[in-house]
Design a protein around this motif. Sequence first.
Motif, short mmCIF file in Angstrom:
data_model
loop_
_atom_site.label_atom_id
_atom_site.label_comp_id
_atom_site.label_asym_id
_atom_site.label_seq_id
_atom_site.Cartn_x
_atom_site.Cartn_y
_atom_site.Cartn_z
N GLN A 73 1.79 11.08 5.33
CA GLN A 73 1.04 12.06 6.13
C GLN A 73 -0.43 11.98 6.75
OE1 GLN A 73 0.85 16.00 4.04
NE2 GLN A 73 0.27 17.14 5.77
N ASN A 74 -0.94 11.01 5.91
CA ASN A 74 -2.31 10.64 6.46
C ASN A 74 -2.49 9.64 7.50
OD1 ASN A 74 -1.15 8.70 4.37
ND2 ASN A 74 -3.44 7.61 4.62
N LEU A 75 -1.40 8.98 8.01
CA LEU A 75 -1.03 8.21 9.08
C LEU A 75 -0.45 8.83 10.35
CD1 LEU A 75 -0.16 4.88 7.32
CD2 LEU A 75 -2.46 5.58 8.04
N GLN A 76 0.21 9.99 10.06
CA GLN A 76 1.09 10.46 11.06
C GLN A 76 0.38 10.83 12.38
OE1 GLN A 76 3.41 13.67 9.67
NE2 GLN A 76 4.53 12.66 7.95
N GLY A 77 -0.97 11.29 12.38
CA GLY A 77 -1.89 11.55 13.63
C GLY A 77 -2.00 10.40 14.50
N GLN B 192 0.88 -0.92 -0.11
CA GLN B 192 -0.20 0.11 -0.04
C GLN B 192 0.91 1.43 -0.05
OE1 GLN B 192 -3.12 0.36 3.24
NE2 GLN B 192 -3.91 1.83 2.02
N TYR B 193 1.91 1.21 0.63
CA TYR B 193 2.75 2.57 1.14
C TYR B 193 4.15 2.36 0.57
CZ TYR B 193 -1.39 4.03 3.80
OH TYR B 193 -2.55 4.44 4.22
N GLY B 194 4.69 1.12 0.31
CA GLY B 194 5.97 0.86 -0.25
C GLY B 194 7.09 0.64 0.66
N LYS B 195 6.57 0.67 2.01
CA LYS B 195 7.49 0.51 3.05
C LYS B 195 6.81 0.09 4.24
CE LYS B 195 9.82 3.82 4.72
NZ LYS B 195 10.50 5.09 4.64
N THR B 196 7.61 -0.36 5.30
CA THR B 196 6.89 -0.27 6.86
C THR B 196 8.02 0.41 7.63
OG1 THR B 196 8.43 -2.49 7.35
CG2 THR B 196 6.39 -2.83 6.49
N TRP B 197 7.45 0.64 8.84
CA TRP B 197 8.10 1.53 9.74
C TRP B 197 8.56 1.13 11.04
CZ3 TRP B 197 3.09 2.15 7.66
CH2 TRP B 197 3.24 2.56 6.39
N GLY B 198 9.78 1.17 11.45
CA GLY B 198 10.31 0.50 12.59
C GLY B 198 10.29 -0.86 12.61
N GLN B 199 10.34 -1.51 13.95
CA GLN B 199 10.35 -3.06 14.06
C GLN B 199 9.08 -3.51 13.88
OE1 GLN B 199 13.41 -4.31 14.99
NE2 GLN B 199 14.26 -2.39 14.45
N SER B 200 9.29 -4.88 13.34
CA SER B 200 7.94 -5.46 13.01
C SER B 200 7.06 -5.88 14.45
CB SER B 200 8.08 -6.93 12.68
OG SER B 200 8.96 -7.60 13.23
N GLY B 201 7.80 -6.00 15.57
CA GLY B 201 7.16 -6.01 16.86
C GLY B 201 7.39 -4.67 17.53
N GLY B 202 6.59 -3.66 17.68
CA GLY B 202 6.67 -2.82 18.58
C GLY B 202 6.62 -1.26 17.47
N GLY B 203 7.17 -1.49 16.20
CA GLY B 203 7.14 -0.29 15.45
C GLY B 203 8.22 0.59 15.54
N VAL B 204 7.74 1.87 15.70
CA VAL B 204 8.73 3.09 15.73
C VAL B 204 9.25 3.28 17.03
CG1 VAL B 204 7.76 4.17 13.43
CG2 VAL B 204 6.83 4.87 15.67
N ALA B 205 10.28 3.90 17.21
CA ALA B 205 10.78 4.09 18.48
C ALA B 205 10.51 5.44 19.48
CB ALA B 205 12.27 3.60 18.48
N SER B 206 10.20 6.30 18.50
CA SER B 206 10.07 7.57 19.11
C SER B 206 8.86 8.51 18.27
CB SER B 206 11.36 8.23 19.24
OG SER B 206 11.61 8.72 17.82
N ALA B 207 8.63 9.71 19.09
CA ALA B 207 7.68 10.42 17.98
C ALA B 207 8.29 11.04 16.80
CB ALA B 207 7.17 11.76 19.01
N ALA B 208 9.56 11.19 17.00
CA ALA B 208 10.42 11.76 15.66
C ALA B 208 10.27 10.80 14.59
CB ALA B 208 11.74 12.09 16.25
N ASP B 209 10.16 9.59 14.89
CA ASP B 209 10.22 8.75 13.78
C ASP B 209 8.65 8.63 13.13
OD1 ASP B 209 12.70 7.64 14.31
OD2 ASP B 209 11.74 6.19 15.68
N CYS B 210 7.60 9.13 13.66
CA CYS B 210 6.50 9.21 13.04
C CYS B 210 6.49 10.28 11.65
CB CYS B 210 5.14 9.98 13.93
SG CYS B 210 5.10 8.77 15.44
#
Length: 223
Positions: free
Chosen positions: A182-186, A159-177
């Motif tokens: 843009q439609n998913l950042q909130g 859908q978006y061409g990539k994933t973000w962060g670790q598969s378990g837990g995802g991104v590690a900080s607000a900065a990574d958002c």
Amino acid sequence: MRFHELLAVVGAIGLMPTGHAIAAKSFTGWDCCKPACAWQTNLRNVQGSPAVCNINNGPLSNSLTAQSGCSGGAAYLCDSYMPVPATETMSYGFAIMNGNGNCCKCFQLTWTSGNAKGKSMVVQAINLFDATGDVKNGDIVILTPGGGSGPNEVGCRSQYGKTWGQSGGGVASAADCANLPQNLQGGCYWRWNWARGAVNTWGIEYTQVACPARLTSISGCSA
């Protein structure tokens, strides 16, 4: 406020608990795949079915039969399933739970540990998981962009061409958002700005409640 007055308020907004509190843990996840509850075989005593979107987050009319984007199809998780804060201590959103008997049911959870201790959230289950690793039967995985793709990275890559962060837990900080579309950042910032932390493995207690209109108007289903 007296206890009977509190019950009147809770009943008026449709959040009266309907069962005993369950102690569990909260997690986050967002794999972009068609929700498992949007398959007819997983719907039991449910009115309607969870909304499903195309690759551009537009609604699909054939949601029950459309093949998931995780399997080469055109059906994806709608970005409208992101968590949204209502007040400093209450949020609304959607969740992944185990057991297809939970599809389209709503639950009010309160954190008992972590940075969100004392805060509450009402979620509607629209997706299913099989217990694995730290995630046990009875836990609640809150649908959160950047919250981790879990075992299936195909959906977000499609859908978006990539994933973000670790598969378990995802991104590690607000900065990574800021790395999310843009439609998913909130929804990503919700975790760090409202819950004030990773959310994963935090203790919760939850009970089933009547589904509020602010959730069913998004999902299109209730149980």
